[in-house]
Design an enzyme around this catalytic site. Structure first.
Site, PDB file in Angstrom:
ATOM      1  N   GLY A 181       0.739  -1.257   0.000  1.00  0.00           N
ATOM      2  CA  GLY A 181       0.000   0.000   0.000  1.00  0.00           C
ATOM      3  C   GLY A 181       0.769   1.309   0.000  1.00  0.00           C
ATOM      4  N   GLY A 183       2.695   2.595  -2.359  1.00  0.00           N
ATOM      5  CA  GLY A 183       3.067   3.061  -3.700  1.00  0.00           C
ATOM      6  C   GLY A 183       2.387   4.361  -4.127  1.00  0.00           C
ATOM      7  N   CYS A 186      -0.890   3.668  -5.904  1.00  0.00           N
ATOM      8  CA  CYS A 186      -1.582   2.538  -5.291  1.00  0.00           C
ATOM      9  C   CYS A 186      -2.774   3.041  -4.490  1.00  0.00           C
ATOM     10  CB  CYS A 186      -0.577   1.869  -4.374  1.00  0.00           C
ATOM     11  SG  CYS A 186      -1.302   0.835  -3.140  1.00  0.00           S
TER      12      CYS A 186
HETATM   13  P1  5GP Z   1       6.329   3.895  -5.835  1.00  0.00           P
HETATM   14  O1  5GP Z   1       7.829   3.806  -5.948  1.00  0.00           O
HETATM   15  O2  5GP Z   1       5.704   4.402  -7.101  1.00  0.00           O
HETATM   16  O3  5GP Z   1       5.870   4.613  -4.627  1.00  0.00           O
HETATM   17  O4  5GP Z   1       5.832   2.389  -5.643  1.00  0.00           O
HETATM   18  C1  5GP Z   1       6.072   1.400  -6.595  1.00  0.00           C
HETATM   19  C2  5GP Z   1       5.420   0.119  -6.143  1.00  0.00           C
HETATM   20  O5  5GP Z   1       3.994   0.287  -6.034  1.00  0.00           O
HETATM   21  C3  5GP Z   1       5.557  -1.044  -7.108  1.00  0.00           C
HETATM   22  O6  5GP Z   1       6.822  -1.643  -7.080  1.00  0.00           O
HETATM   23  C4  5GP Z   1       4.438  -1.962  -6.629  1.00  0.00           C
HETATM   24  O7  5GP Z   1       4.818  -2.754  -5.540  1.00  0.00           O
HETATM   25  C5  5GP Z   1       3.376  -0.981  -6.155  1.00  0.00           C
HETATM   26  N1  5GP Z   1       2.275  -0.850  -7.138  1.00  0.00           N
HETATM   27  C6  5GP Z   1       2.364  -0.605  -8.453  1.00  0.00           C
HETATM   28  N2  5GP Z   1       1.137  -0.519  -9.017  1.00  0.00           N
HETATM   29  C7  5GP Z   1       0.263  -0.729  -8.029  1.00  0.00           C
HETATM   30  C8  5GP Z   1      -1.166  -0.780  -7.972  1.00  0.00           C
HETATM   31  O8  5GP Z   1      -1.879  -0.570  -8.945  1.00  0.00           O
HETATM   32  N3  5GP Z   1      -1.702  -1.060  -6.759  1.00  0.00           N
HETATM   33  C9  5GP Z   1      -0.931  -1.302  -5.651  1.00  0.00           C
HETATM   34  N4  5GP Z   1      -1.535  -1.617  -4.505  1.00  0.00           N
HETATM   35  N5  5GP Z   1       0.400  -1.208  -5.657  1.00  0.00           N
HETATM   36  C10 5GP Z   1       0.991  -0.941  -6.837  1.00  0.00           C
END
Ligand code: 5GP
Length: 351
Positions: A181, A183, A186
């Site tokens: 959660g 991300g 996300c």
């Molecule tokens: P960020 O670096 O953008 O904060 O987080 C990246 C991570 O978000 C990804 O490696 C993956 O674990 C998570 N993530 C990517 N797409 C989604 C999504 O649609 N839903 C959720 N719950 N997590 C996501």
């Protein structure tokens, strides 16, 4: 029902306390880590940052640039075997040291990774990626992959609690991916009410993993290079980035032009956009857990990476850590209620 009273922390809840240092310059800081993985027994060295296995981020073009920095890319699972073959034939074995092959957990996924790994013995890393790493099906799949690939390094996740980190390592994982959660695109925490503040997840999961000789990736939630410093300071062995690497030339996002400005679309892998693209829409029994955003196009990822690495080196000098490896033991977090001065944050001040 039970309530845990301990406060769990995210990156925004802490700062790192500066410490006396003998370092003269940031250039003295060594960001390289060397790991020997518990189950595969393989050795890897490089800068322990990983581009996320999202279809816009974990691209072959990203590998080509990030490998120059000795940074890993978790290549997304949507390339065909033929595309993999073309890519492998177009790059050196050295570049393949920085490639992680991502997979889901279906039989078709299993057959596909067998084909991909048969293309080159230089491929060494597998990432078994599911949103919810707590299912028995996932553990069974991990065991099957470990049996089939005894000498490859396996990352598996995502989970956020120590007992599940231990179970994954004992089931064959070398590295556990931690994060539910946090991300940038996300919406799981909003849609399900489930999650765990990322810094506490790192602290608790790294303790569990290191106790067994395993490693963890902090996946998601980094917005600034200071967040990577906090992740490594908290015990993460690797940090995975999505949003911080989004909207660059090396990404595969759609470009839009508006009022003379270029933007790139970036979406979560559980968003409507991703589901429309790969599984023909959102199934009737489920909801989306990701969103789509539009980011100003940022050119090549190289300058962003240099900025991140510069921030990390600086963090190390503030606490007197000569190397990234030392950062954890030189980190004292202080809990804070403010991070930065917001006075000029309004976009009209910026140019
Ligand atoms: P960020 O670096 O953008 O904060 O987080 C990246 C991570 O978000 C990804 O490696 C993956 O674990 C998570 N993530 C990517 N797409 C989604 C999504 O649609 N839903 C959720 N719950 N997590 C996501």
């Amino acid at each position: 029902m039970r309530i845990e009273e301990d406060i769990k922390l995210g990156f925004k809840d802490v700062l790192i306390r500066p410490k006396r240092s003998t370092l003269i310059s940031r250039s003295q800081v060594d960001l390289y880590r060397k790991f020997i993985f518990k189950n595969s027994k393989l050795t890897w060295s490089g800068i322990p940052i990983i581009a996320a296995n999202m279809d816009t981020i974990g691209t072959f073009n990203m590998v080509k640039i990030l490998s120059n920095f000795h940074i890993l890319t978790a290549v997304h699972k949507y390339y065909s075997v033929i595309e993999w073959e073309k890519f492998i034939n177009s790059v050196s074995e050295e570049i393949l040291r920085y490639v992680i092959v991502s997979t889901g957990t279906s039989n078709a996924d299993f057959l596909k990774i067998k084909k991909i790994f048969s293309l080159s013995s230089s491929l060494k890393y597998i990432c078994i990626d599911v949103a919810n790493g707590y299912s028995e099906h996932f553990i069974n799949f991990l065991k099957k992959v470990r049996d089939c690939f005894p000498n490859k390094t396996i990352c598996a996740g995502n989970v956020v609690t120590g007992e599940m980190v231990e179970e994954l390592i004992l089931s064959g994982a070398d590295i556990v991916k931690v994060g539910i959660g946090p991300g940038s695109v996300c919406t799981t925490r909003l849609k399900t009410g489930v999650g765990y503040p990322q810094l506490s997840a790192i602290i608790e999961c790294s303790d569990a993993a290191h106790g067994l000789g395993g490693r963890i990736i902090s996946d998601g939630g980094c917005v600034f290079s200071g967040d990577l410093a906090k992740a490594f300071g908290g015990g993460a062995d690797f940090t995975m980035l999505g949003g911080m690497l989004a909207a660059h030339e090396e990404c595969d996002g759609k470009i839009i032009e508006e009022n003379g400005k270029r933007f790139m679309l970036f979406y979560g892998m559980s968003s409507q956009a991703a589901m429309d693209l790969y599984i023909g829409g959102v199934a009737k029994y489920r909801s989306t857990e990701g969103k789509t955003i539009k980011l100003l196009f940022r050119g090549s990822v190289e300058s962003t990476i240099r900025d991140i690495l510069g921030g990390l080196r600086s963090a190390c000098t503030y606490v007197g850590a000569e190397s990234l490896k030392e950062l954890t033991k030189r980190t004292t977090f202080i809990r804070v209620s403010e991070q930065e001065n917001h006075v000029f944050n309004n976009k009209s001040y910026c140019f």
